[in-house]
Design a protein around this motif. Sequence first.
Motif, short mmCIF file in Angstrom:
data_model
loop_
_atom_site.label_atom_id
_atom_site.label_comp_id
_atom_site.label_asym_id
_atom_site.label_seq_id
_atom_site.Cartn_x
_atom_site.Cartn_y
_atom_site.Cartn_z
N SER A 140 0.85 -1.21 0.00
CA SER A 140 0.00 0.00 0.00
C SER A 140 0.87 1.25 0.00
O SER A 140 1.85 1.34 0.75
CB SER A 140 -0.94 -0.01 1.21
OG SER A 140 -0.22 0.00 2.43
N GLU A 141 0.51 2.20 -0.84
CA GLU A 141 1.31 3.42 -1.00
C GLU A 141 0.54 4.69 -0.66
O GLU A 141 1.06 5.79 -0.77
CB GLU A 141 1.83 3.51 -2.44
CG GLU A 141 2.80 2.38 -2.79
CD GLU A 141 3.35 2.51 -4.19
OE1 GLU A 141 2.80 3.31 -4.98
OE2 GLU A 141 4.34 1.82 -4.50
N ASN A 142 -0.73 4.54 -0.28
CA ASN A 142 -1.52 5.71 0.10
C ASN A 142 -2.60 5.28 1.09
O ASN A 142 -2.79 4.09 1.36
CB ASN A 142 -2.13 6.39 -1.14
CG ASN A 142 -2.92 5.42 -2.00
OD1 ASN A 142 -3.93 4.87 -1.56
ND2 ASN A 142 -2.46 5.19 -3.23
N SER A 145 -5.46 2.71 -0.34
CA SER A 145 -5.06 1.31 -0.49
C SER A 145 -4.76 0.67 0.86
O SER A 145 -5.04 -0.50 1.09
CB SER A 145 -3.84 1.18 -1.42
OG SER A 145 -2.76 1.97 -0.95
N GLY A 221 -3.98 3.06 -8.21
CA GLY A 221 -3.78 4.47 -8.57
C GLY A 221 -4.66 4.84 -9.75
O GLY A 221 -4.74 4.11 -10.73
N GLU A 263 3.21 9.04 -9.90
CA GLU A 263 2.04 8.94 -9.03
C GLU A 263 2.21 9.79 -7.79
O GLU A 263 3.30 9.88 -7.23
CB GLU A 263 1.80 7.47 -8.63
CG GLU A 263 0.52 7.24 -7.85
CD GLU A 263 0.20 5.78 -7.66
OE1 GLU A 263 -0.41 5.43 -6.64
OE2 GLU A 263 0.57 4.97 -8.54
N SER A 265 -0.20 11.11 -4.05
CA SER A 265 -1.39 10.89 -3.24
C SER A 265 -2.08 12.23 -3.02
O SER A 265 -1.46 13.20 -2.59
CB SER A 265 -1.01 10.25 -1.90
OG SER A 265 -2.15 10.09 -1.08
N GLY A 270 -4.41 7.60 -4.42
CA GLY A 270 -3.32 7.64 -5.39
C GLY A 270 -3.80 8.01 -6.79
O GLY A 270 -4.77 7.45 -7.29
N ARG A 272 -2.32 8.50 -10.74
CA ARG A 272 -1.18 8.24 -11.64
C ARG A 272 -1.32 9.15 -12.85
O ARG A 272 -2.14 8.92 -13.72
CB ARG A 272 -1.16 6.77 -12.03
CG ARG A 272 0.00 6.36 -12.88
CD ARG A 272 0.24 4.86 -12.79
NE ARG A 272 -0.99 4.09 -12.82
CZ ARG A 272 -1.61 3.70 -13.92
NH1 ARG A 272 -1.12 4.03 -15.11
NH2 ARG A 272 -2.72 2.99 -13.87
#
Length: 485
Positions: A140-142, A145, A221, A263, A265, A270, A272
Motif C-alpha cells: 500500500s502506498e496511500n 489502499s 492508482g 504517481e 497521493s 493515489g 497516476r
Amino acid sequence: MDFNDTIVALATPSGAGAISIIRVSGPQAILIVSPVFKPKGKKVLAEQPSHTLHLGNLVGGHRNLDEVLVSIFRAPKSYTGEETIEISCHGSPYIQQEILQLLIRKGCRAAEAGEFTLRAFLNGKMDLSQAEAVADLINSENAASHQMAMQQMRGGFSNEIQKLREELLNFASLIELELDFAEEDVEFANREQFQNLISKIQTVLKRLIDSFATGNVLKNGIPVAIVGEPNVGKSTLLNALLNEDRAIVSEIAGTTRDTIEDEISIGGVGFRFIDTAGIRETKDVVESIGIKKTFEKISQAQIVIFLLEAPSALRSSLPRRQAGPPKGEKLSEISIEIEKIRNRFPQKPILIIINKIDRLSEKELQNLKTDLNVSLSGVEGSHFLLLSAKTGAGVEELKNKLLEYVNVGALRNSDTIVTNSRHYAALLKALEEINKVEDGLNANLSGDLLAIDIRQALLHFGEITGEITNDDLLGNIFANFCIGK
C-alpha cells in the motif's frame, strides 16, 4: 515445500539500517536458536514462556556475532501458528548474512517467498483472502489502499462471504436431506425462505462486484491522462502536480515524444498522472508514434485533463480583427476535439484546464471566463478550471476537483470493497450459479437439480476464502509475496 522444515529469512528489507529482524518458524525453531544464543542472565532460552523478550549474544563457533534481542512466540500463539523466534540484530548486511548462514548450518531452511504467511493460512491463523490482504498491505502506498487492505485483513470481506456461504450451506443440507426421503415427498427446505435467501445473496454479490470498479483503481492508482496541443504546458503541469522536475520543459514544440508517468497521493487517494505527446499534425515519425500513444493512454485513463493555453484561447475569443480569426474559432475547434473524445468514451470525465493565466491581465482573465462559459457550455460532462502551472496558482483547486471525480463514499463508510481480480472472478461465477438456482426455483425444478447449482455456488465462495483450493492456486498467490513474509 516441506512444511515440517524449520524456515528462516530476513523479515526486514535487505541493506544497511539501524536494526534488522530475522524470523525463524517451524517445529525446531526454539531448539535451533537456543544453543547459539547466550542470554545476559542464566536463563535457558528453550525453557522460556511465549511472548517474552531476551537480551544476549548470538554466538557462531567461538565468535560473538552480535548483541541481539530474541522474541519467543510459542505455537499456536504466533503469526504462523508454529514455534517462532524473531531475532532483532544490528542492521549490518554482514551481520544479517552471518546469522542467516549460522541458522541454516544448524538445521534451518531458507524460506520461500510468502512461506510464513502460507503457513499461517495452512494453520488456520487466517483465511486465503486475509492472506492476500497481507501482500496488499505491504504494497500500500496511500491511505486508500492501506484502508482497503486493513479492512480485508481484519476479515470484513471474508465475514460477508462466510456468512452467505453458511446460510446457503444450511439450505443445501436440507435439500440434500429431501433427496434421502424422495419417495415420501417430504419438504424440509421452505421454498419461500429459500427464495428470500437467494435474493439476499444476489444483492450482496452485485454490491461486491460493483465495488471492484472503484477498488481496483483505488488500489493501483487512478490514471489521469494530460492531453492537448504542443507547448500548452502539459509537462509543466505534471511537474507542478508532482512538485518536482519530472518532465523536460522547453519552448520547442513536440519535446515530449513518449508518455511520462508518475504517481502522487491526493487526499489519501493515489493518482497516476500521464504526460502525453502534444496532439497535432506532424511528419516526424517519432513524434507521430508518441501522438498515437497519447490516444492509447486516453483510452486507459479514468480521467482526462484537456489542457489549453490561456493567451491562445483569449486571442481566439476576442472580436474579429483585420486578418484575425473569427470570435471563438479556436475554442470551437477545441470543443470539437473534446466531443470526439466524449463520443468515443461517453463515461470518461474530461476536465478542461486553461493554463498560463499568469500572462493575462485581470480584465483579460474575466473576458476569458465569460467566453469559456459560453463556448464550452455545450460540451456535456466537462468542466473547466483556470490555472498557472508555472506559478502554481490554481493547482490545489485542480487537486480538489480530481478528488470529486473519485467515488470514495464506500471507502469513507468502511464498506467492503473488492480489490482482488481473483475474488472478482469468483464472485461473478458465484452470481451466475445463484441466478441458475433462482431460475430453478421459479421453474419448480426438483431438489437434485437445484443441488447441483448450489454446490457450484458454494465452490466459488470457498475459492475466495480458501476452503477449496489447490497447490497451483496457492503457488501463484504466494509467489507474489516478498521473502520473509
